[in-house]
Scaffold this active site. Sequence first.
Site, PDB file in Angstrom:
ATOM      1  CG  MET A 173     -13.803  49.811-133.273  1.00  0.00           C
ATOM      2  SD  MET A 173     -12.278  49.279-134.044  1.00  0.00           S
ATOM      3  CE  MET A 173     -12.111  47.662-133.328  1.00  0.00           C
ATOM      4  N   GLY A 174     -15.920  51.037-128.950  1.00  0.00           N
ATOM      5  CA  GLY A 174     -15.845  51.270-127.521  1.00  0.00           C
ATOM      6  C   GLY A 174     -15.077  50.119-126.897  1.00  0.00           C
ATOM      7  CB  THR A 175     -11.848  49.444-127.483  1.00  0.00           C
ATOM      8  OG1 THR A 175     -12.544  49.503-128.707  1.00  0.00           O
ATOM      9  CG2 THR A 175     -10.902  48.288-127.524  1.00  0.00           C
ATOM     10  CB  THR A 176     -10.961  47.460-122.400  1.00  0.00           C
ATOM     11  OG1 THR A 176     -12.193  47.984-121.905  1.00  0.00           O
ATOM     12  CG2 THR A 176      -9.927  47.512-121.292  1.00  0.00           C
TER      13      THR A 176
END
Length: 297
Positions: A40-43
């Site tokens: 979940m490459g996330t911000t």
Amino acid sequence: EDKHLTMTITMCSRSCYIVILLGLLVCLYGDVVRGQEVSMGTTLVAVRYRLSDGSDESGVVMGADTRTSVSGYVSNRFAAKLTPILLGGDDETNVGSTCVVGRAGSAADTQFLADALHLELSSRRRLVQKIPGTVTATAHLLRTMQRTGFEASILCAGWDHVLQKALIYQLDKGGTLMECDEISGMAVAGSGSTYIRGLLDSTSPPTSQQEAMALVTKCLHLAMQRDGSSGGWIRLVTMDSKGQKKHLIKSTHDMNKLLNKKVEPQDSKQEYTDLKGFAPPKPVRSSSSPRSFSGGI
């Protein structure tokens, strides 16, 4: 016959070498592929606000994008990375905290942590004299679960009914739990957080829920423009003493409306092709042939 036998032996030897080489490559590549799990490459952004009317009323706004990726492949464009853990008071006591967990890291690990955390807190509330959980207890319980080696970076935020204020906790991959200080009141996590830390450092704490929502939306929008692992829609959750509420921002029109910018009326017939700087199309000349057509484009 000896010549054919020699050629056959040579070809078999080369085939064996090729098979061995392919086997080694498969083993090495298999280790790499197994390491590229669903991420979940996330911000994640959490901002606390305090009303400027002289009261001690406070709240928190948490936001996240919706993109889930496997290496460079987008596996889910509309993932829900904000998981509600505590939903406030029930019908009997009407007292309780609101808490939401923002998940970044391995999708499988963070989903398991969120489900296990929700189950544990629900069981405690049913078995131990229906005592409602708090944001602080949720964060410390999450810390004990994180020490088992999960690949997860988590933001835990909400309104604590015992302390009567909004709280933000940040849990990194190593298991370190940090509470957001009272001065800044902001926390970020995920791959896109590096693009917006400077913006948050130069921004004063918001004094209303609307300002906090606008700040979180702006940070997520800027991170999604730079970070390749962040994208999709923007999900927001607001939490205060009255409970929690979810918001979904699907388009730039919705974002501009939230940021109080000038919003142009949406036209379904609007063409999004920008032809500025290009020569206008030339009309088609008529021909003497009866089969040809005349007119312009």
